[in-house]
Design a protein around this motif. Structure first.
Motif, PDB file in Angstrom:
ATOM      1  N   UNK A 112      74.593 -77.486  52.831  1.00  0.00           N
ATOM      2  CA  UNK A 112      75.769 -76.642  52.581  1.00  0.00           C
ATOM      3  C   UNK A 112      75.356 -75.205  52.292  1.00  0.00           C
ATOM      4  N   UNK A 113      74.281 -75.041  51.502  1.00  0.00           N
ATOM      5  CA  UNK A 113      73.790 -73.691  51.200  1.00  0.00           C
ATOM      6  C   UNK A 113      73.359 -72.968  52.463  1.00  0.00           C
ATOM      7  N   UNK A 114      72.621 -73.656  53.315  1.00  0.00           N
ATOM      8  CA  UNK A 114      72.125 -73.038  54.548  1.00  0.00           C
ATOM      9  C   UNK A 114      73.281 -72.705  55.482  1.00  0.00           C
ATOM     10  N   UNK A 152      68.232 -75.944  59.363  1.00  0.00           N
ATOM     11  CA  UNK A 152      67.032 -75.272  58.875  1.00  0.00           C
ATOM     12  C   UNK A 152      66.335 -74.510  59.999  1.00  0.00           C
ATOM     13  N   UNK A 153      66.313 -75.079  61.207  1.00  0.00           N
ATOM     14  CA  UNK A 153      65.703 -74.387  62.351  1.00  0.00           C
ATOM     15  C   UNK A 153      66.476 -73.108  62.644  1.00  0.00           C
ATOM     16  N   UNK A 154      67.797 -73.195  62.641  1.00  0.00           N
ATOM     17  CA  UNK A 154      68.632 -72.026  62.904  1.00  0.00           C
ATOM     18  C   UNK A 154      68.490 -70.982  61.797  1.00  0.00           C
ATOM     19  N   UNK A 155      68.314 -71.441  60.538  1.00  0.00           N
ATOM     20  CA  UNK A 155      68.119 -70.507  59.422  1.00  0.00           C
ATOM     21  C   UNK A 155      66.826 -69.714  59.592  1.00  0.00           C
ATOM     22  N   UNK A 156      65.860 -70.292  60.307  1.00  0.00           N
ATOM     23  CA  UNK A 156      64.583 -69.611  60.576  1.00  0.00           C
ATOM     24  C   UNK A 156      64.636 -68.782  61.853  1.00  0.00           C
ATOM     25  N   UNK A 196      66.298 -67.580  54.317  1.00  0.00           N
ATOM     26  CA  UNK A 196      64.972 -68.057  54.712  1.00  0.00           C
ATOM     27  C   UNK A 196      63.930 -66.998  54.352  1.00  0.00           C
ATOM     28  N   UNK A 197      62.833 -67.461  53.753  1.00  0.00           N
ATOM     29  CA  UNK A 197      61.708 -66.583  53.423  1.00  0.00           C
ATOM     30  C   UNK A 197      60.675 -66.766  54.530  1.00  0.00           C
TER      31      UNK A 197
END
Length: 197
Positions: A45-47, A178-182, A54-55
């Protein structure tokens, strides 16, 4: 948290009748599963809401995948004779959030372990392209895949509806988010019994 704490206290007791010990263990197991589900939902949900930044840093892809494999090694060894074939050149570096991409790789490894046909191979491959790196995980499914490729990455969607014990239906959704956040893209393709992420 309170359910987990009280169930831990019950598990440590010698309860009567004897079956009560089994019930306490089941409550403890289910509470831990619910805790993990809650954490997964919170993370995704956060992402997806954009509240988790993303760091990114330059990381070696081969090392990232090796770490994810090492984290799952004991479970992989217990699995039904799967052979993991990894073909990732040592020289490939990627710009990503290491924690997020480790989770992506871990989810894909767990997925392959749970849903692969016993005695088959799981291929993890990477190749550099002009606009980035293509990473693929391929396995042969142990069940008839009757889902649409774009639907399987939605929350709570499970490929094998007959399974009741493993998975929450969030693994691929987390991997995609997560992949999209990166800054990457994530897709699934199926061809007969071949599953490819």
């Amino acid at each position: 948290t309170s359910i987990i704490n009280y169930s831990d206290l019950l598990v440590k007791e010698e309860l009567t009748p004897a079956e009560a010990n089994d019930y306490a263990s089941i409550i403890s197991l289910k509470a831990e599963k619910l805790k993990k589900l809650t954490q997964d939902l919170f993370e995704i949900s956060k992402v997806q809401s954009g509240n988790d930044v993303a760091v990114t840093e330059k990381l070696n892809l081969s090392t990232l995948i090796a770490q994810a494999m090492a984290e799952e090694e004991s479970e992989n060894e217990k699995s039904s004779g799967l052979e993991f074939i990894i073909s990732v050149p040592d020289k490939i570096n990627v710009l990503c959030d290491g924690k997020k991409m480790s989770r992506v790789f871990s989810n894909l490894i767990v997925n392959a372990r749970i849903y692969s046909l016993s005695g088959t191979r799981v291929y993890i491959e990477a190749e550099e392209e002009t606009d980035g790196v293509l990473i693929s995980f391929k396995n042969i499914a142990s069940y008839k895949m009757n889902f649409k490729d774009d639907e399987i990455t939605e929350r709570f969607t499970r490929g094998d509806e007959a399974r009741s014990s493993d998975g929450s239906g969030l693994g691929l959704s987390i991997a995609k988010s997560f992949t999209e956040a990166c800054g990457g893209s994530f897709s699934v393709k199926t061809d007969g019994d071949l599953f490819k992420a």
